[in-house]
Design a protein around this motif. Sequence first.
Motif, PDB file in Angstrom:
ATOM      1  N   GLU A 242       0.850  -1.190   0.000  1.00 59.56           N
ATOM      2  CA  GLU A 242       0.000   0.000   0.000  1.00 59.56           C
ATOM      3  C   GLU A 242       0.879   1.231   0.000  1.00 59.56           C
ATOM      4  OE1 GLU A 242      -3.969  -1.089   2.539  1.00 59.56           O
ATOM      5  OE2 GLU A 242      -2.164  -0.579   3.667  1.00 59.56           O
ATOM      6  N   ASN A 244       0.936   5.793   0.375  1.00 60.60           N
ATOM      7  CA  ASN A 244       0.483   7.143   0.757  1.00 60.60           C
ATOM      8  C   ASN A 244       0.425   7.263   2.283  1.00 60.60           C
ATOM      9  OD1 ASN A 244       0.005   9.772   0.329  1.00 60.60           O
ATOM     10  ND2 ASN A 244      -1.884   9.535  -0.827  1.00 60.60           N
ATOM     11  N   VAL A 247      -0.718   5.034   5.373  1.00 63.43           N
ATOM     12  CA  VAL A 247      -0.080   3.810   5.887  1.00 63.43           C
ATOM     13  C   VAL A 247       0.516   4.032   7.277  1.00 63.43           C
ATOM     14  CG1 VAL A 247       0.438   2.977   3.566  1.00 63.43           C
ATOM     15  CG2 VAL A 247       2.209   4.206   4.852  1.00 63.43           C
ATOM     16  N   ARG A 308       5.237  -0.963   3.363  1.00 65.89           N
ATOM     17  CA  ARG A 308       4.359   0.045   2.766  1.00 65.89           C
ATOM     18  C   ARG A 308       5.094   1.373   2.545  1.00 65.89           C
ATOM     19  NH1 ARG A 308      -0.942  -0.072   6.199  1.00 65.89           N
ATOM     20  NH2 ARG A 308       0.564   0.182   7.895  1.00 65.89           N
ATOM     21  N   SER A 400      -5.785   8.723   3.341  1.00 64.67           N
ATOM     22  CA  SER A 400      -5.552   8.184   1.998  1.00 64.67           C
ATOM     23  C   SER A 400      -4.445   7.139   1.936  1.00 64.67           C
ATOM     24  CB  SER A 400      -5.160   9.312   1.046  1.00 64.67           C
ATOM     25  OG  SER A 400      -6.050  10.365   1.168  1.00 64.67           O
ATOM     26  N   LYS A 401      -4.760   6.020   1.329  1.00 61.13           N
ATOM     27  CA  LYS A 401      -3.758   5.035   0.942  1.00 61.13           C
ATOM     28  C   LYS A 401      -4.356   4.167  -0.157  1.00 61.13           C
ATOM     29  CE  LYS A 401      -5.024   1.901   4.680  1.00 61.13           C
ATOM     30  NZ  LYS A 401      -4.640   1.279   5.925  1.00 61.13           N
ATOM     31  N   LYS A 489       0.419   6.355  -5.074  1.00 57.70           N
ATOM     32  CA  LYS A 489      -0.538   7.206  -4.350  1.00 57.70           C
ATOM     33  C   LYS A 489      -1.832   7.367  -5.135  1.00 57.70           C
ATOM     34  CE  LYS A 489       2.253  10.811  -3.829  1.00 57.70           C
ATOM     35  NZ  LYS A 489       2.654  12.168  -3.420  1.00 57.70           N
TER      36      LYS A 489
END
Length: 631
Positions: A242, A244, A247, A308, A400-401, A489
Amino acid sequence: MKPPENITTIEQMEADNAMLKQNACAVCAETYDDRVKAQSPHCKFGEGGICCKNCSMGPCRITAKAPRGICGADAHAIAARNYLRSVAAGTSSHSDHAREILHVLRNASPEGNYKIRDEQKLLSLAKEWEVPTEGRDIYDIARDVADIGLMEFGKPEGTQRFVSRATPERQKVWAEQGILPRAIDREVVTAMHMTHMGNTADAEFLVRQGLRTSIANGWGGSMLGTEVTDILFGTPTVRTTEGNLGVLEKDMVNIVVHGHDPVFSEMVVTAAEVKELTDYAKTKGAKGINIVGLCCTANEVAMRHGVRMAGNFLQQENAILTGVVEMMCVDIQCIFPALPQLAECFHTKFVTSSPIARIPGATHIEFKPETAFQQAKDIVKMAVDNYQNREASKVCIPPSKKNAVVGYPTEQIIKHLDGVTNSHVDELGSYKPAIDAIKAGVLRGAVAIVGCNNPRVRPDYSHFEIMKELLQNDILIVATGCAAQVATKAGLLNYDAKYYCGAGLRRVCELVHIPPILHMGACVDISRMMLLATGIAKDWGVDTTQIPVVGCAPEWMSEKAVSIANYVVSTGLDVYLGIEPQVSGSAQMMELITEGTRKITGAGYIINTDPHELVKNILAGIEAKRTALGI
Ligand code: CUV
Ligand code: SF4
């Protein structure tokens, strides 16, 4: 149809930044955009590359009234000398990084901190370099291979060994043009010598040395860095992760590893998995230890461990601004000297580890391969101890991720082209399926999108727009560095990104089960891209300069990027730049980098600061290559 949930927008990405900017204001912290304002407008002489301070009669600045420096050097000589010095610095950075890793390989042992993870790769390099392997201990072979690799930096005669991996046509061009690189150090030193006061004043020869010095990077230092990193830490394979700032975890000890050298970050990642330390974190009230990466280190550890990714270059301050980073530990390159001061506004501990990247205000723990694991454990423990100092009032994590599929070195790409069911990876694989798809027009071509992000333009926007439009036009993308992280992202590194693809590219992605943007690694791994282009050209039976494959750096900023752009051009691939190199004060230099190099290597730069226009240029360039090939 609206975009699938896994894909975000630039507006959402910018909203996250704005949220963190508020957090910065709340603690009175300065960030890069404040400094951009303070530095604007930029110095016109610097921007045009026509300020010279190579001797103390100067500095000399070129104007209409003063067209020559005191020694008589004109705008062309000055801009070209500055440009060559950038190439030399970029080549030094990648190569010195590789050299450190070669020393680690040289001292690797089964009992030590660093072991051989990819014996196959070591053996094939040994074979390439004619190191005896029969009946020998793998660590003895490693030592011999490392010694030969180290000689590439200073050998008294001969040229870089890896140039023999290029197409025969390319090798001939380099030899005929006199740009076959000798020892890496030699090319850098020659570049510095040529640019000393009173030496070369003819821009063309400075540009030629730039090409030669850069090949010593792309087909020397960087390629060595990639090979040896794979040998020590494993050749990356496909994995899901993952990316952005989402995380970062609210109830875990967050450690950010930032920089480039995996020798350091690999060890920190390993230490964070030690049970004794995760248990210790629990005694401190945390749910565990969360390691995340930033910049190229993120790419390295994501590709090999699925760690991540917190984000790219311009997100380094944002990571600290979330207020949940217990520790940021850094090694080399692309680290803002602003970070220790920013960390002081929070509880974040900022740790430097390399003797060549010392920053005032940091806690310095010099990392040594012999004591690496113990040191990494100490560092992780220090972060855990810092968890209790986190201030709840300062916490702000943008949610956000996005999911990302990463880990496509050339070995992996071949494997996919061979058909996913065929699990063996060996030298017998071929790029024929990709070539057939390009010949048939299902794929129009491929673009390598690389490089940093840069506040000179709307950060990340150029990357994002260019990626989307190329996908729509059936162009397969390979990405490294901070460009790969914009894709992460944005959500463009997962299978859902086929939403943006034209019909042909979508079909290919579904058929061989790949995302339309392939994550090839860190900036040193642009050497992988050179081998990819070379593999395609060889299987096609043409030179690299003929295939519909080009490079693009929409928001580059570092001297490493200047060196990279030069070796990509040297390899015969056009490079599309969204940021103008600092030579515009010389018409001759602008001509040399866009057209002049074509006469030497068959490729050059195409510069356009408007991303939409740049895409048009790229598409036109790719179609022209296709036409020339008669497809
Ligand atoms: Ni080396 S060189 S900002 S981290 S890509 Fe990222 Fe990549 Fe540029 Fe630096
Ligand atoms: Fe001026 Fe020439 Fe000295 Fe440069 S080398 S500072 S142009 S006198």
